[in-house]
Scaffold this active site. Structure first.
Site, PDB file in Angstrom:
ATOM      1  N   LEU A   1       0.859  -1.182   0.000  1.00 19.40           N
ATOM      2  CA  LEU A   1       0.000   0.000   0.000  1.00 19.40           C
ATOM      3  C   LEU A   1       0.893   1.228   0.000  1.00 19.40           C
ATOM      4  O   LEU A   1       1.894   1.269   0.722  1.00 19.40           O
ATOM      5  CB  LEU A   1      -0.893   0.031   1.242  1.00 19.40           C
ATOM      6  CG  LEU A   1      -2.264  -0.646   1.193  1.00 19.40           C
ATOM      7  CD1 LEU A   1      -2.939  -0.543   2.548  1.00 19.40           C
ATOM      8  CD2 LEU A   1      -3.149  -0.048   0.113  1.00 19.40           C
ATOM      9  N   ASP A   2       0.547   2.237  -0.787  1.00 18.33           N
ATOM     10  CA  ASP A   2       1.318   3.477  -0.805  1.00 18.33           C
ATOM     11  C   ASP A   2       1.319   4.123   0.578  1.00 18.33           C
ATOM     12  O   ASP A   2       0.374   3.932   1.350  1.00 18.33           O
ATOM     13  CB  ASP A   2       0.717   4.458  -1.815  1.00 18.33           C
ATOM     14  CG  ASP A   2       0.916   4.020  -3.251  1.00 18.33           C
ATOM     15  OD1 ASP A   2       1.842   3.235  -3.513  1.00 18.33           O
ATOM     16  OD2 ASP A   2       0.136   4.474  -4.115  1.00 18.33           O
TER      17      ASP A   2
END
Length: 239
Positions: free
Chosen positions: A48-49
């Protein structure tokens, strides 16, 4: 008198459902979990960013063998993107670099863009991504000012819902296949509207049958693993 030897019991492992906090990299979360619970072996099933929140599946011990199957599972995301401005990273990690008109954008144009980005589509990952280019991560090249040619690939967007009630901010729900970049969908949506767009917020709500509603926060996990705590209950899911 009998001589008995006890074989060491192999770590069966756990599947940990973590609600990743804003601003943390997935790697940093894994490192924190490893420190808190003293895991010998741990990994996550899908990055996930840093500016995204939501479900991060982490596997320990023997359960790390299941990581690839979880990575391949369908994903669901919710969030908000905004039309009329762009950033190099397509989110708020980098400053705005351009503004575009939005007065011409009608409900019909929005619907046409949504339909065009639903189904099996060709997608090019954003330059600020973990895709490898000539052995280096694309984001490393981008941050050093270098250009990189990233190959497109076919991904599937099975659901793409948008709420136009707060235009130019558009709330969305997306269900998609492995390898889909939401920032790329946002970027391409802006282009199809003859404008620009950036991702304001993103939350991963589901991976396969795992839901973020069943996850614990990183803070909760660390607290329940502090010395002397009796609060911890393993988040184990059967195969």
């Amino acid at each position: 008198m009998t001589n008995e030897t006890t074989e060491p019991v192999a770590d069966p492992g756990e599947v940990l459902l973590i609600d990743k906090p804003l601003g943390w990299t997935s790697f940093a979360v894994v490192k924190k979990l490893k420190w808190a619970a003293q895991y010998k072996k741990i990994g996550h099933a899908g990055t996930l960013d840093p500016l995204a929140t939501g479900l991060l599946i982490c596997c320990t011990g023997k359960m790390t063998k299941q990581i690839e199957s979880y990575q391949a599972a369908e994903k669901e995301y919710t969030g908000t993107f905004v039309l009329g401005k762009t950033t190099p990273s397509v989110d708020l990690e980098t400053p705005f670099d351009a503004e575009y008109p939005i007065e011409h954008i009608t409900a019909q144009i929005l619907e046409s863009a949504r339909q065009a980005l639903t189904g099996a589509i060709s997608q090019t990952p954003p330059i600020f991504s973990a895709v490898k280019v000539d052995g280096k991560r694309a984001y490393e090249l981008a941050r050093s000012g270098q250009e990189a040619e990233i190959k497109s690939k076919i991904i599937t967007v099975s659901t793409f819902e948008i709420d136009q009630s707060r235009f130019p901010e558009l709330d969305f729900r997306i269900v998609c296949s492995k390898g889909t970049y939401i920032r790329s969908l946002v970027r391409d949506f802006g282009v199809r509207c003859q404008s620009g767009a950036y991702l304001k917020s993103l939350r991963r709500t589901r991976i396969g049958d795992f839901n973020v509603a069943d996850a614990v926060s990183l803070e909760q996990f660390v607290e329940t693993h502090r010395p002397g705590s009796t609060l911890y209950e393993p988040r184990i899911r059967p195969l």
